[in-house]
Structure formats: structure tokens, C-alpha cells
Write an enzyme that holds these catalytic residues in place. Structure first.
Site, PDB file in Angstrom:
ATOM      1  N   GLU A 186       0.794  -1.222   0.000  1.00 53.47           N
ATOM      2  CA  GLU A 186       0.000   0.000   0.000  1.00 53.47           C
ATOM      3  C   GLU A 186       0.830   1.278   0.000  1.00 53.47           C
ATOM      4  O   GLU A 186       0.789   2.063   0.960  1.00 53.47           O
ATOM      5  CB  GLU A 186      -0.946   0.005   1.210  1.00 53.47           C
ATOM      6  CG  GLU A 186      -1.872  -1.189   1.248  1.00 53.47           C
ATOM      7  CD  GLU A 186      -3.024  -1.007   2.257  1.00 53.47           C
ATOM      8  OE1 GLU A 186      -3.072   0.041   2.882  1.00 53.47           O
ATOM      9  OE2 GLU A 186      -3.843  -1.918   2.365  1.00 53.47           O
ATOM     10  N   GLU A 391      -5.186  -8.659   1.007  1.00 54.93           N
ATOM     11  CA  GLU A 391      -5.843  -8.303   2.269  1.00 54.93           C
ATOM     12  C   GLU A 391      -7.328  -8.100   2.027  1.00 54.93           C
ATOM     13  O   GLU A 391      -7.725  -7.471   1.046  1.00 54.93           O
ATOM     14  CB  GLU A 391      -5.300  -6.998   2.886  1.00 54.93           C
ATOM     15  CG  GLU A 391      -3.951  -7.111   3.522  1.00 54.93           C
ATOM     16  CD  GLU A 391      -3.466  -5.787   4.110  1.00 54.93           C
ATOM     17  OE1 GLU A 391      -4.315  -4.967   4.544  1.00 54.93           O
ATOM     18  OE2 GLU A 391      -2.250  -5.572   4.119  1.00 54.93           O
TER      19      GLU A 391
HETATM   20  C1  GCO Z   1      -3.599  -1.372   5.643  1.00 52.86           C
HETATM   21  C2  GCO Z   1      -2.566  -2.346   6.020  1.00 52.86           C
HETATM   22  C3  GCO Z   1      -2.919  -3.174   7.210  1.00 52.86           C
HETATM   23  C4  GCO Z   1      -4.086  -2.679   8.020  1.00 52.86           C
HETATM   24  C5  GCO Z   1      -5.379  -3.151   7.462  1.00 52.86           C
HETATM   25  C6  GCO Z   1      -6.590  -2.642   8.220  1.00 52.86           C
HETATM   26  O1  GCO Z   1      -4.310  -1.586   4.694  1.00 52.86           O
HETATM   27  O2  GCO Z   1      -3.757  -0.364   6.310  1.00 52.86           O
HETATM   28  O3  GCO Z   1      -2.041  -3.107   5.019  1.00 52.86           O
HETATM   29  O4  GCO Z   1      -1.736  -3.118   7.907  1.00 52.86           O
HETATM   30  O5  GCO Z   1      -3.972  -3.064   9.328  1.00 52.86           O
HETATM   31  O6  GCO Z   1      -5.520  -2.737   6.145  1.00 52.86           O
HETATM   32  O7  GCO Z   1      -6.647  -1.266   8.182  1.00 52.86           O
END
Ligand code: GCO
Length: 489
Positions: A186, A391
Site C-alpha cells: 500500500e 488483504e
Molecule cells: C492497511 C494495512 C494493514 C491494516 C489493514 C486494516 O491496509 O492499512 O495493510 O496493515 O492493518 O488494512 O486497516
């Protein structure tokens, strides 16, 4: 290995009674990140990252929480791998903390490799492999060594050069047991939340710096991809983006410009250079009052243009935008926290309206259609690139009930609906190879500290006892049934 062996979608497999089924050899995993779970921040030769500094700065993280202990995964990783094995997971997405590997890195010199740091990850990988779980390793999940931030952080191109060297060190040490290396997680968050809105480390509020960070993160992906491929020719290189399904509430043409701007800043400013070797002209124009992009040097785009073997998609929630009429207060429900500074550079005419319907504990609206739309868009625009959901998950205010269990039916519903959305995309041809649930364990949720619970395993933060939630049992049943998705919860 599991990520490469899905050749074609067998649609004949959808005839489960009342349910649907994922392709054979689909990879089933969960995801975590180093700073969110490891703790042991001063052990094993690790030096501070920007998240240590940020979380120890009063007022930056809810409750004054830090990752000092987190869920103590550094000491309890064998227990956590045993949980994954019990659940039947076939893969695990973890990240490596850069300050454990080269603790004395500076802007011009990577410094010595810390063997103790490598040994920790080596032991973790060995434990996973022994449990029959294939690791996928993210090299940067936001824990930039503080010494590099002190020299400019992601606004300095030397950070990208040092990152590539560090990436090659890790890939060399963990291959061949690890075959999938994801360069960045990200970069949208690293750049805009870190350097524009300042709700993430390093907490700067400098829009021009954020765009410079965007480019240097793209450069870091390109340089690291080349370095990993040179060091480990058999490696699969990935990149994980939090791409957005951007749309307007009513699909009005009056909102087209708002959709275009947000899509440019969130999606295309990463996808276009990496996959096509150019920056989108409209984004350069939208942001021209902030920067002239002179940090993009001759030859950079050829370096950035490293098509990943697998593109990771992180999806939680849709992004709904509308053209702001300027007469009433602008709505800013973008899900990224309240701040005096916006992450949306060059988007002054855009607003983010509150959404009706169900929301998670983060206040994020729930709409699984966005995941299907995103996967199909990537398949359409970048055919031939393998996809993975790296994710997806949800925070809910879970409690341990009187029976000692955690009955998180909201999360089960969320997971069922989003897995269905993945299947919708696969059934029309999107090459989705795996799914990583965020997250295995409740953990340090960045500026929200421990107040938000994303895990399918509950953590008691006083005792660090792990308790499988109902969602863990549900997910395990899906995985053990070979990806058969029940029709009901
Ligand atoms: C993000 C990260 C994760 C977060 C998850 C929930 O997207 O911020 O990759 O580390 O914890 O997405 O917010």
C-alpha cells in the site's frame, strides 16, 4: 508451488449443494505485518523505525498505544504458526521489518547485515514450511528505518536505492523456501497518509513531499524487483496496492471529474508507471499547482516499469465520491481519519459522502461488489497479470462471551460475502490465485492502536492469550472443504 498451479477455472466445480466452490489449488491464507504483531522492538539488534518514533509521540496513536509489545509474535511465533496449521491454511503473508535486517542503514550505505534479524525470519519460515504453509513475504509494510527518514525518507531517492539492496539481502536469505516476495504494501498509505495528511508515520503534512514519496515508492518497487530477480531468478515478485473501486452515488455524469481525479490519485498513479511505464497525464495536471514532478528523472520510468508476477489487491470498502457544489460544508467521509490536512491532493472539488447501510467498526461501509469490480477491471486493463487478494477483512468490537468463545457473526457475514465477490470475478475469468484474510490476529491497527480488532483470533491484551473466534472456525471449514463456500453463514 501453490501460487502457480492454477491454470484454468474449472466452472464445473460450482455444483456444491446450495453452495459454490473455488478452483483447486487456490491459495488460502491470512496476512499480518511486522510492526503490528512482533513487539520486541529493541531485541535482536533491531533499531527504531518511523512507527516507533510516531507511536511514541504523544497524541499520534489512540490510547497512547505503541508496538513495543504488540502481540509478542516475536516470541510466540511457533504458537501462531500452530494456529494456522490447525486452521488448515496453505499460505501466510508476513512482512519483514527492515530495521531488523540492516539496523545501521544510512542514506548512502546499507550498513552490515544483522544476522540475528535474518535468523528470526529464517526460523519463522522454517516453522511455516514444516507446517506445510507457504510463506509470502512483504518487504516493506511501513517500518522505514528512522535513520532514513531523518535523511528525507521517501522524499529522497536514495531510500529507494537502499530498499532495493535490502530486498536482495532478504530474498537471497529466504529463498528458495520463500518464492513470493512482495516489494511494497500500500504505497498509497505510505505516501499520502505519511506525508500529506500525517495520520501515519512519519506524520508530515507536506503535499509536495507526498507526491515525491509516490514516485520514490514506485522507484523502490522497480529497483527492488530488478534486484530480487537478479538475486533469485526463480522468485515471484509481487506488489500490493490498496486500489479503490471509485464511483459516485448516482452515477451522474456531473460526478465524472471527481471519479477521475480520485481514481488517478489512488489507482492509476501506481498502476500506470509500474505496468505501463508512464505517469497519467491527468494526474500530473491535477497536481501541477503542488509540484512540477521534477523528481522524476530521465530514465526513471524504465526503472519503475517492472511488471509484477502477481499483483496484490487489498480491498476493504468502496470509495464513493461526488462533485462538491461548494455551497454547503464538504463531506469528508473517506475512511482515513479526521485531520486538518487532506491526503487528496488536487481533489479540491471532490467530496466523500457518508454511505447508508452496514459499516464496520472502522466506520467503513460494507460493499463486496467493489472487490469484484476491482478484480475485473485489473483483468480487463492488464490481462496476463496474475492477481491475489492480499488483504480483505473487517474490524468489529469483539468480546469474549460467557462461554469463552467469540461470536463474531458480523465478520463471518463479511467474509462470506467478500469471498463470494472473489468467486464472481473468477467465474468470469479474472486470474485470482489466492486470498489472504486480514488478519490472523488482533493487532496494532496503526493510529487506532489496539482499539480495532481485525483478527480471526482474539487477543487478550493483558495476558496475550489467543482465542479462536467463530470466524476462524468458519474460515477453516471453508479451507478444509477445498474452498467450498456454504450458501448460508
Ligand atoms: C492497511 C494495512 C494493514 C491494516 C489493514 C486494516 O491496509 O492499512 O495493510 O496493515 O492493518 O488494512 O486497516
Amino acid at each position: 508451488m501453490v501460487f502457480t498451479s492454477v491454470d484454468a477455472v474449472d466452472t464445473q466445480q460450482q455444483d456444491e449443494p446450495g453452495g459454490r466452490r473455488f478452483p483447486a489449488n487456490f491459495a488460502w491464507g491470512s496476512a499480518t505485518a511486522a510492526y503490528q504483531i512482533e513487539g520486541a522492538v529493541a531485541e535482536g539488534g533491531r533499531t527504531p523505525s518511523i512507527w516507533d518514533t510516531f507511536s511514541h509521540t504523544p497524541g499520534k496513536v489512540a490510547g497512547g498505544d505503541t508496538g513495543d509489545v504488540a502481540v509478542d509474535h516475536f516470541h510466540r511465533f511457533r504458537e501462531d504458526v500452530a494456529i494456522m496449521r490447525e486452521l488448515g491454511l496453505t499460505t501466510y503473508r508476513m512482512s519483514v521489518a527492515w530495521p531488523r535486517i540492516t539496523p545501521d542503514v544510512g542514506p548512502d550505505d546499507l550498513g552490515p547485515v544483522n544476522q540475528q534479524g535474518l535468523a528470526f525470519y529464517r526460523a519463522l519460515v522454517d516453522e511455516l514450511v514444516a507446517a506445510g504453509i507457504e510463506p509470502a513475504v512483504t518487504l516493506y509494510h511501513w517500518d522505514l528505518p528512522q535513520a532514513l527518514e531523518d535523511a528525507g525518507g521517501w522524499t529522497d531517492r536514495r531510500t529507494a536505492q537502499r530498499f532495493a539492496e535490502y530486498a536482495a539481502v532478504v530474498a537471497t536469505a529466504l529463498a528458495p523456501d520463500v518464492q513470493t516476495f512482495i516489494t511494497l504494501n500500500e504505497p498509497w498509505c505510505s505516501a499520502y497518509l505519511g506525508y500529506a495528511s500525517g495520520v501515519h508515520a512519519p506524520g508530515r503534512q507536506e503535499p509536495a513531499s507526498a507526491l515525491s514519496a509516490v514516485h520514490h515508492l514506485n522507484l523502490a518497487h522497480g529497483l527492488a524487483s530488478s534486484a530480487i530477480r537478479a538475486a533469485v531468478p526463480t522468485a515471484r515478485v509481487g506488489l500490493t496496492l490498496n486500489l479503490a473501486w471509485v464511483h459516485s452515488p448516482a452515477g451522474e455524469t456531473a460526478d465524472d471529474d471527481a471519479v477521475r481525479r480520485v481514481d488517478g490519485l489512488q489507482n492509476r498513479v501506481f498502476l500506470d508507471p509500474v505496468l505501463n511505464g508512464r505517469y497519467p497525464a491527468d494526474v500530473l495536471a491535477d497536481t501541477s499547482e503542488v509540484t512540477d514532478w521534477s523528481f522524476v528523472l530521465d530514465g526513471d520510468l524504465e526503472l519503475v516499469h517492472q511488471v509484477p508476477d502477481v499483483l496484490g489487491v487489498n480491498y476493504y470498502s468502496p470509495t464513493v465520491v461526488r462533485q462538491w457544489d461548494g455551497d454547503r460544508p464538504r463531506e469528508t467521509a473517506d475512511g482515513h481519519g479526521d485531520t486538518s490536512a487532506t491526503p487528496w491532493i488536487g481533489c479540491d472539488g471532490v467530496e466523500f459522502p457518508e454511505q447508508p447501510g452496514r459499516h464496520t467498526d472502522m466506520g467503513w461501509p460494507i460493499d463486496p461488489r467493489g472487490l469484484t469490480e476491482l478484480l475485473l477491471r485489473l483483468h480487463r486493463e492488464h490481462p496476463g497479470v496474475d492477481l491475489m487478494v492480499t488483504e480483505n477483512g473487517a474490524a468489529f468490537p469483539d468480546v469474549v462471551a460467557a462461554d469463552g468463545q467469540v461470536h463474531d457473526q458480523d465478520r463471518v457475514d463479511y467474509l462470506r460475502d467478500h469471498l463470494g465477490a472473489v468467486l464472481d470475478a473468477i467465474e468470469v475469468g479474472a486470474p485470482v490465485r489466492g486470498y489472504f484474510l486480514w488478519s490472523l490476529l488482533d493487532n496494532f491497527e496503526w493510529s487506532f492502536g489496539y482499539s480495532k480488532r481485525f483478527g480471526i483470533v482474539h487477543i487478550d491484551y493483558d495476558t496475550l492469550v489467543r482465542t479462536l473466534k467463530d470466524s476462524a472456525h468458519w474460515y477453516s471449514a471453508v479451507v478444509k472443504a477445498g474452498g467450498a463456500l456454504p450458501a448460508d453463514g
